[in-house]
Design a protein around this motif. Structure first.
Motif, PDB file in Angstrom:
ATOM      1  N   ARG A 145      12.822  -2.787  -2.140  1.00 11.53           N
ATOM      2  CA  ARG A 145      12.514  -1.807  -1.099  1.00 11.53           C
ATOM      3  C   ARG A 145      11.894  -0.560  -1.731  1.00 11.53           C
ATOM      4  O   ARG A 145      10.980   0.051  -1.180  1.00 11.53           O
ATOM      5  N   PHE A 146      12.431  -0.198  -2.916  1.00 16.21           N
ATOM      6  CA  PHE A 146      11.924   0.972  -3.629  1.00 16.21           C
ATOM      7  C   PHE A 146      10.446   0.760  -3.987  1.00 16.21           C
ATOM      8  O   PHE A 146       9.608   1.645  -3.808  1.00 16.21           O
ATOM      9  N   GLY A 147      10.131  -0.459  -4.461  1.00 15.04           N
ATOM     10  CA  GLY A 147       8.750  -0.780  -4.808  1.00 15.04           C
ATOM     11  C   GLY A 147       7.843  -0.740  -3.590  1.00 15.04           C
ATOM     12  O   GLY A 147       6.720  -0.228  -3.648  1.00 15.04           O
ATOM     13  N   PHE A 148       8.360  -1.238  -2.476  1.00  9.01           N
ATOM     14  CA  PHE A 148       7.607  -1.250  -1.218  1.00  9.01           C
ATOM     15  C   PHE A 148       7.293   0.189  -0.779  1.00  9.01           C
ATOM     16  O   PHE A 148       6.180   0.512  -0.368  1.00  9.01           O
ATOM     17  N   THR A 149       8.290   1.055  -0.908  1.00  9.63           N
ATOM     18  CA  THR A 149       8.113   2.463  -0.543  1.00  9.63           C
ATOM     19  C   THR A 149       7.032   3.103  -1.413  1.00  9.63           C
ATOM     20  O   THR A 149       6.189   3.858  -0.924  1.00  9.63           O
ATOM     21  N   LEU A 150       7.068   2.773  -2.718  1.00  3.51           N
ATOM     22  CA  LEU A 150       6.074   3.330  -3.641  1.00  3.51           C
ATOM     23  C   LEU A 150       4.667   2.891  -3.242  1.00  3.51           C
ATOM     24  O   LEU A 150       3.729   3.679  -3.242  1.00  3.51           O
ATOM     25  N   THR A 151       4.529   1.591  -2.891  1.00  6.44           N
ATOM     26  CA  THR A 151       3.220   1.058  -2.521  1.00  6.44           C
ATOM     27  C   THR A 151       2.692   1.773  -1.271  1.00  6.44           C
ATOM     28  O   THR A 151       1.534   2.175  -1.222  1.00  6.44           O
ATOM     29  N   ARG A 152       3.568   1.917  -0.287  1.00  6.31           N
ATOM     30  CA  ARG A 152       3.144   2.598   0.941  1.00  6.31           C
ATOM     31  C   ARG A 152       2.801   4.054   0.662  1.00  6.31           C
ATOM     32  O   ARG A 152       1.871   4.607   1.235  1.00  6.31           O
ATOM     33  N   GLY A 153       3.545   4.638  -0.288  1.00  2.81           N
ATOM     34  CA  GLY A 153       3.322   6.045  -0.620  1.00  2.81           C
ATOM     35  C   GLY A 153       2.027   6.279  -1.371  1.00  2.81           C
ATOM     36  O   GLY A 153       1.609   7.427  -1.557  1.00  2.81           O
ATOM     37  N   ALA A 154       1.357   5.193  -1.818  1.00  2.00           N
ATOM     38  CA  ALA A 154       0.122   5.355  -2.593  1.00  2.00           C
ATOM     39  C   ALA A 154      -1.083   5.618  -1.700  1.00  2.00           C
ATOM     40  O   ALA A 154      -2.120   6.073  -2.171  1.00  2.00           O
TER      41      ALA A 154
END
Lengths: 255, 279
Positions: free
Chosen positions: B5-14
């Protein structure tokens, strides 16, 4: 048969609180009882009659305004290692799993981790929880399972005195009955001195050797329950005893 | 939050930074102030190159100095702030004594303390204390100016204290009593109940404080007496119109800030796992 020695004594115990709304409130007033070793005593009474206060005093979590609480003739001024306390909610630590909650008392006493875990597993088995729950988180358990964990935590330190504050009050009736029976089985093996707070007449009659009916912070009536164990909740003697307790509950404090 | 989920958040945050990059690209087309992305990227991919027109260290060394300063200032804030917060959170008279002063001090911008810290500490650093006149020979130690560390500490200290105090105050008394009746001494109560229970709130304070510390460092490094760090590099780049270094410095500040916050969030994963699902 030799008389069992005295284990807990409340000697002229009073506890006063100050509240903003009501000013001075006496939760317990001049309370005197003696509990024998291996005796199961129930403190029974309506909400606010001082039952929990008495249990907290015996646990060393609070101090009386007047009088003394003694366990094995030693005045209780702080929690003792041989006294276990079980509250209504169990108060399990949510950041620890079941096994680590059960072994907490041993950990505090400085036992090696391997021994804590092994004895915790044994305690979990004793309260009839599936072995795989050992690594479960507390919030994954049902109310009944949580109370079993709390019982296991209390038993894990091999206490000589068990103080229980309405431990099954929040459970449904079926689970409550089941846990009462299981707790009774455990007690018949270990025979700790138990001081059990409840507002359920049926629970008190099912579990206790003795029922102390409380009213307005005082011991109103002290009743012996001589029914043989295991007790049948539907027997006429059981119902008769419940009626007797019910009548005692309606008596004034200084009767 | 799981790692996935943390990785997913990072991707969306890019997405937002990518949009900013696109905007930047168009803005730099006919501008003499906004440098082209290519020039900034050139600085970023050659972090050890000496800036040709700049009285500053290479980007990597500047960033390293800033990171070390934040490490010490932020670390000092944790070491002093967490115990004080626990004390204030658990002891009523300590709360009565400290809370009003902390409330007042918290609203003062850490940057406002810079002149005060320069007055108090001057150009002192561990190197000047240990080696006096030879201090300049000990580069990194000399860069750890007490005035800058003190300003970072000022910025990070108050959110850490206040969050820790709030966390310690919010510990359920029933949990404390549960371990007290098992025979726990005050230290065991602290380490087995108060700290784990307050940990999520403390970590929130650390994240806020980390962000402030990292923001403060740039301002602190612009002030006189500093000879290194990202703030110094950005200030020098501005005076010498080497804007690609200023922009590269800003990008690195953002990336390190993100990494710092990411580390604190990762640290929070095991500590806070129990919290959202507690009933």
């Amino acid at each position: 048969m030799t008389a069992l020695r005295e284990m807990i004594r409340f000697q002229s115990v009073s506890r006063r609180f100050w509240t903003e709304a009501r000013g001075e409130v006496w939760a317990v007033r001049d309370f005197n009882i003696r509990c024998a070793e291996e005796e199961w005593s129930c403190l029974l009474g309506p909400s606010g009659c001082g039952k929990t206060t008495l249990l907290r005093l015996a646990a060393g979590l609070d101090q009386p305004t007047e009088g003394h609480v003694l366990v094995e003739d030693v005045q209780v001024t702080r929690p003792r290692m041989d006294v276990a306390f079980l509250s209504q909610e169990g108060d399990l630590l949510p950041w620890r799993n079941v096994r680590d909650n059960v072994g907490l008392g041993l950990e505090i006493r400085g036992f090696p981790q391997a021994e804590c875990r092994q004895r915790a597993r044994e305690a979990i088995r004793r309260v009839r929880l599936p072995e795989e729950t050992a690594r479960s988180r507390v919030d994954e358990l049902s109310g009944g399972m949580r109370q079993r964990v709390a019982v296991a935590r209390a038993l894990c330190v091999n206490p000589r005195v068990l103080l229980m504050d309405e431990p099954f009050a929040r459970l449904d009736e079926l689970t409550r009955h089941q846990l009462q029976e299981e707790l009774m089985d455990l007690w018949l093996t270990d025979r700790q001195t138990v001081l059990f707070v409840t507002h359920s007449i049926e629970e008190a009659v099912f579990l206790a050797d003795r029922i102390i009916v409380m009213n307005a912070g005082m011991a109103a009536v002290d009743l012996r329950v001589t029914l043989p164990r295991p007790r049948d909740r539907f027997s006429s003697d059981f119902v008769r005893m419940m009626r007797q307790v019910r009548e005692a509950l309606s008596q004034p404090a200084n009767a | 939050m799981t790692l996935r989920r943390f990785g997913f958040t990072l991707t969306r945050g890019a997405w937002l930074p990518l949009a900013v990059l696109a905007l930047w690209h168009f803005a730099s087309a006919d501008s003499v102030i906004v440098p082209p992305i290519g020039a900034v990227l050139d600085v970023l991919i050659h972090p050890f190159r000496d800036p040709p027109t700049l009285d500053s260290m290479p980007l990597a060394r500047s960033a390293g100095i800033s990171v070390v300063r934040v490490f010490f200032g932020f670390g000092l804030a944790i070491v002093t702030g967490v115990p004080l917060g626990l004390w204030i959170g658990r002891i009523q008279w300590a709360s009565d004594v400290f809370s009003p002063s902390l409330g007042a001090a918290m609203v003062i911008s850490p940057v406002a303390w810079i002149p005060v810290t320069i007055l108090v500490f001057g150009l002192a650093s561990p190197a000047t204390v240990l080696y006096a006149d030879e201090a300049w020979r000990h580069g990194l130690l000399d860069q750890l100016r007490f005035a800058i560390i003190a300003v970072i500490w000022m910025g990070a200290f108050f959110p850490i204290v206040l969050n820790t105090a709030a966390g310690a105050r919010g510990v359920r008394e029933a949990h404390i009593e549960a371990v007290r009746v098992l025979g726990a001494n005050p230290w065991q109560v602290l380490f087995k109940v108060i700290l784990p229970s307050a940990a999520p709130t403390i970590l929130t304070g650390l994240r806020v404080a980390g962000g402030i510390a990292w923001r403060v460092i740039v301002a602190a490094e612009i002030f006189p007496g500093t000879r290194g760090g990202l703030g110094y590099m950005i200030a020098t780049a501005h005076t010498q119109a080497s804007y690609e270094y200023a922009f590269a410095g800003i990008v690195v500040i953002g990336m390190i800030g993100l990494a710092l916050d990411g580390c604190l969030r990762l640290l929070a994963l095991p500590v806070c796992r129990w919290q959202p699902r507690e009933r």
